[in-house]
Structure formats: structure tokens, C-alpha cells
Scaffold this active site. Structure first.
Site, PDB file in Angstrom:
ATOM      1  NE  ARG A  95      40.932  39.786  42.900  1.00  0.00           N
ATOM      2  CZ  ARG A  95      39.753  39.230  43.211  1.00  0.00           C
ATOM      3  NH1 ARG A  95      39.169  38.375  42.390  1.00  0.00           N
ATOM      4  NH2 ARG A  95      39.157  39.518  44.340  1.00  0.00           N
ATOM      5  CE1 TYR A  96      44.323  37.993  37.721  1.00  0.00           C
ATOM      6  CE2 TYR A  96      42.095  37.287  38.252  1.00  0.00           C
ATOM      7  CZ  TYR A  96      43.447  37.213  38.483  1.00  0.00           C
ATOM      8  OH  TYR A  96      43.941  36.398  39.450  1.00  0.00           O
ATOM      9  CB  CYS A  99      32.200  24.643  51.202  1.00  0.00           C
ATOM     10  SG  CYS A  99      31.593  24.018  49.624  1.00  0.00           S
ATOM     11  CB  CYS A 153      32.593  29.101  51.824  1.00  0.00           C
ATOM     12  SG  CYS A 153      32.040  30.347  50.634  1.00  0.00           S
ATOM     13  NE  ARG A 191      33.010  35.787  46.302  1.00  0.00           N
ATOM     14  CZ  ARG A 191      33.199  35.262  45.094  1.00  0.00           C
ATOM     15  NH1 ARG A 191      32.529  34.187  44.725  1.00  0.00           N
ATOM     16  NH2 ARG A 191      34.044  35.814  44.253  1.00  0.00           N
ATOM     17  CB  CYS A 251      25.520  27.595  47.999  1.00  0.00           C
ATOM     18  SG  CYS A 251      26.706  28.896  47.587  1.00  0.00           S
ATOM     19  CG  ASP A 276      41.004  31.609  49.358  1.00  0.00           C
ATOM     20  OD1 ASP A 276      42.080  31.967  48.860  1.00  0.00           O
ATOM     21  OD2 ASP A 276      40.038  31.199  48.680  1.00  0.00           O
ATOM     22  CE  LYS A 318      41.531  31.826  40.975  1.00  0.00           C
ATOM     23  NZ  LYS A 318      40.761  33.081  40.745  1.00  0.00           N
ATOM     24  NE  ARG A 351      40.700  36.072  34.205  1.00  0.00           N
ATOM     25  CZ  ARG A 351      41.926  36.488  33.908  1.00  0.00           C
ATOM     26  NH1 ARG A 351      42.127  37.291  32.879  1.00  0.00           N
ATOM     27  NH2 ARG A 351      42.958  36.127  34.634  1.00  0.00           N
ATOM     28  CG  ASP A 360      42.489  34.016  44.767  1.00  0.00           C
ATOM     29  OD1 ASP A 360      42.760  35.022  44.097  1.00  0.00           O
ATOM     30  OD2 ASP A 360      41.604  33.205  44.466  1.00  0.00           O
TER      31      ASP A 360
END
Length: 365
Positions: A96-97, A113, A116, A118, A109, A279, A323, A100, A316
Site C-alpha cells: 500500500r505504501y 477479536c 477484527c 480481517r 490467531c 474499521d 491511514k 513497506r 484506515d
């Protein structure tokens, strides 16, 4: 306060297990079964032991125990709310950037959560890890793009990998001469601190690149004695840590909870980094605060804790646009702007201090 004792128990993955251990109501079981059929459930013994089953508003339970409210999707919610797919040139990579990339190694995981972003991509029934071909293709992509300075290992949780496998991945990345930083995003030190063994810590250190670890925690109670020891093992080994938290309604959306959390991070030698606005993931509206409330909390926090304890409040932008800082602004222009091409040596500003008082800058002589 009555807490669950699950020292010898396994991770709870079924709503029936949550009910059996007093972490959910039997009356809610039909709805919880529907939630679990769509979104992964996992509550480790360490997390379950933090939950007060006598508190209907327990902030730890709110993060990990499924709720019927997750079955209600709101307009604007999206299965890929931050646009991972739009920036995925090859499997496992999100670029995206310019400097990085995210390297999504696994899709499992230690805990799942309820907020989440995702949640449609991780857990049982999903692909658990990259295939060998996809892994090699991701490495080839990183090698071919010399602008990539930092690789962020995410998923899922990369610390669910064995120390042996993680060490191999770290070595593969460090061997790429333009990769200088390897950052690992994880919840494991709080969710399953026993996984942070001497072997795991050794696997994180690698010649040729600096390792950073970003810890996700949202409430000060998550930073138990065992969690703090797990973080200390990494920091004492020379691995710096930063924090990531999500602003969550009913968990940390008051200044006292945020203050306690940020102080706990700093006491652990973890620099507060990001406070994420929630999100637009499906079925998470009941956990999202408003941006206005988040901004007010950041104003209140600034007057209560030192600069070491201040995270950046970020959003985001849906669709994969990255972000953006959305914290409050303390500065505005106090006089009219000069015309185009003109300079105004008398430009002054209004600036608000942490008590809410307004000042002019520069002050008049």
C-alpha cells in the site's frame, strides 16, 4: 470479583464450551452458534482467566466472547474494509505504501477479536498459511522491489508459527539487502504468553535487519504479570516494542481506561504507537465509537499523561487508501490569509492548550 480458572484447560472454540465455563449464557446459545458458523471463535486460558463472568459489561469479554450483535451488518461495512485485496500484487503481499509491505504469512490467531477487520479471512475453514509456491513468490516480489525498506509480518498472527519456521522466514527476509526492518504484529504475548519462549525470542533476532514487535492490546488488564514477562524477554534481548490498540465502545472508550492502558504500555517499555478507529468490518457496529468521541478522548488524554503515553489516533480510509491521523487539531489561523503571492509577516495563530484555554502565537509584544 469471580474469575474463571482455566490453567489446565485448552483454548475454548465452541459456544457450548463458553456456556459450560460460564462465559456466555445458555439462552444466547442459538445466536452464538450462528455467529461461530461465520466468524472464528477462540479464547485462550490466559484470556478466559481475565474475564469476570459476573460483570455483564466486562471489557475483556466484550473483545473475545461472541455476541448476537455480530449478526447485524450495517450499511457501509465491508468484508475487506481497508482494501487489502486492492493492493495485493501477489499472494501474501499487500503493498500500500512505497517503502513497506505487509507479508501475510498465516491466517490463524491465538484468539479471535470480535472487531477484527480481517474476520472474513482468518480462522477455521480458511487457508491457514501460504503455500510454498506462494511464499517463494512473495519473497521474489520483495526482492524485485528495492524500494521496500520494511516488511511487516502479519496475518493472522505470525507468532503462531514455530520458532524454527519463524527463524527461517526471518533469515530469508534479512538476506534481502534492501530490507532493513522486519516488524511483527502480534497478540500472542497477552493471549498466550507461554509461546514467547527463549527459542521464540532467539528466532526473532536476525543478522542483517532490525526486528520490531508491535503488540496489540486494548485494556490494561491484558498486561498481566505473565504478559509483561513475555514482553520483557523480547525487549531485554534488544527487540524494541510499540503498541497498537483499537478504540472500542465499552472496552476503552473512556479516558481513565485509555490512561491506564497507555501507562501500562510505557511501564512495560512499550511505546504507544497507534490507537485505531474501528474499521467498517461486518457485524462490528456495536463496538465502534464515533470519531468525535475519539478526538475528545485524545484531547483529554493529552492533559493527563506524558508524551511517552500519547498514541496517534488514526483511521484506515476504506478502500485501501491508507491511514490518516484524525486526532484533534490544536492550531488554527487567527487572522485572514494574505493574497496569492503575498507574504504576511503578521500572521498569527490560535493555539489551544491542554486545559482548553486559547492563546495567540506568536504573542503580541
Amino acid at each position: 470479583m469471580s474469575r474463571i480458572n482455566l490453567k489446565s484447560a485448552a483454548t475454548l472454540r465452541e459456544p457450548t464450551e463458553l456456556v459450560a465455563h460460564g462465559l456466555a449464557s445458555a439462552a444466547d446459545l442459538p445466536d452464538l452458534e450462528k455467529v461461530a458458523a461465520r466468524y472464528a471463535v477462540a479464547v485462550t486460558p490466559d484470556i478466559a482467566a481475565l474475564i469476570d463472568p459476573g460483570d455483564p459489561d466486562d471489557p475483556i469479554a466484550r473483545q473475545f466472547i461472541p455476541s448476537a450483535e455480530e449478526l447485524v451488518a450495517q450499511p457501509g461495512e465491508n468484508a475487506d474494509p481497508i482494501g487489502d485485496h486492492a493492493h495485493a500484487p501477489v499472494a501474501g503481499i499487500v503493498h500500500r505504501y512505497p517503502d513497506r509491505v505487509l507479508f501475510k504469512l498465516v491466517h490463524v490467531c491465538a484468539v479471535y477479536c470480535r472487531f477484527c477487520f480481517r474476520r472474513e479471512m482468518v480462522g477455521p475453514g480458511k487457508t491457514t498459511a501460504l503455500s510454498s509456491d506462494a511464499y517463494n513468490g512473495a519473497l521474489d516480489y520483495i526482492r524485485a522491489h528495492r524500494e521496500i525498506w520494511e516488511v511487516i509480518l502479519t496475518g493472522g498472527d505470525p507468532l503462531m508459527l514455530s520458532p524454527r519456521r519463524l527463524g527461517e522466514i526471518m533469515a530469508d527476509l534479512a538476506a534481502i539487502d534492501h530490507v532493513k526492518i522486519i516488524r511483527i504484529h502480534t497478540r500472542v504475548p497477552v493471549a498466550d504468553p507461554a509461546r514467547i519462549s527463549a527459542e521464540m525470542v532467539a528466532a526473532l533476532k536476525v543478522e542483517g535487519a532490525a526486528t520490531w514487535v508491535a503488540l496489540h492490546a486494548n485494556h490494561a488488564r491484558e498486561l498481566t504479570r505473565k504478559a509483561r514477562a513475555a514482553c520483557a524477554a523480547m525487549i531485554d534481548a534488544g527487540i524494541p516494542m510499540v503498541s497498537q490498540s483499537v478504540l472500542l465502545r465499552g472496552v476503552n472508550d473512556n479516558v481513565a481506561a485509555l490512561e491506564a492502558l497507555m501507562r501500562a504500555f510505557v511501564e512495560c517499555r512499550i511505546k504507544p504507537y497507534y490507537l485505531h478507529h474501528g474499521d467498517l468490518a461486518p457485524g462490528t457496529a456495536h463496538l465502534r465509537a464515533t470519531l468525535e468521541h475519539g478526538q475528545q478522548l485524545m484531547r483529554d488524554l493529552r492533559g493527563r499523561v506524558s508524551g511517552l503515553c500519547q498514541p496517534d489516533y488514526v483511521l484506515d480510509i476504506p478502500g485501501g487508501y491508507g491511514k490518516a491521523p484524525v486526532g484533534p487539531s490544536y492550531l488554527s489561523q487567527a487572522n485572514s490569509s494574505p493574497g496569492e503571492g503575498e507574504l504576511d509577516p503578521e500572521t498569527r495563530y490560535r493555539i489551544v492548550d491542554y486545559c482548553g484555554d486559547v492563546h495567540r502565537y506568536p504573542p503580541k509584544p
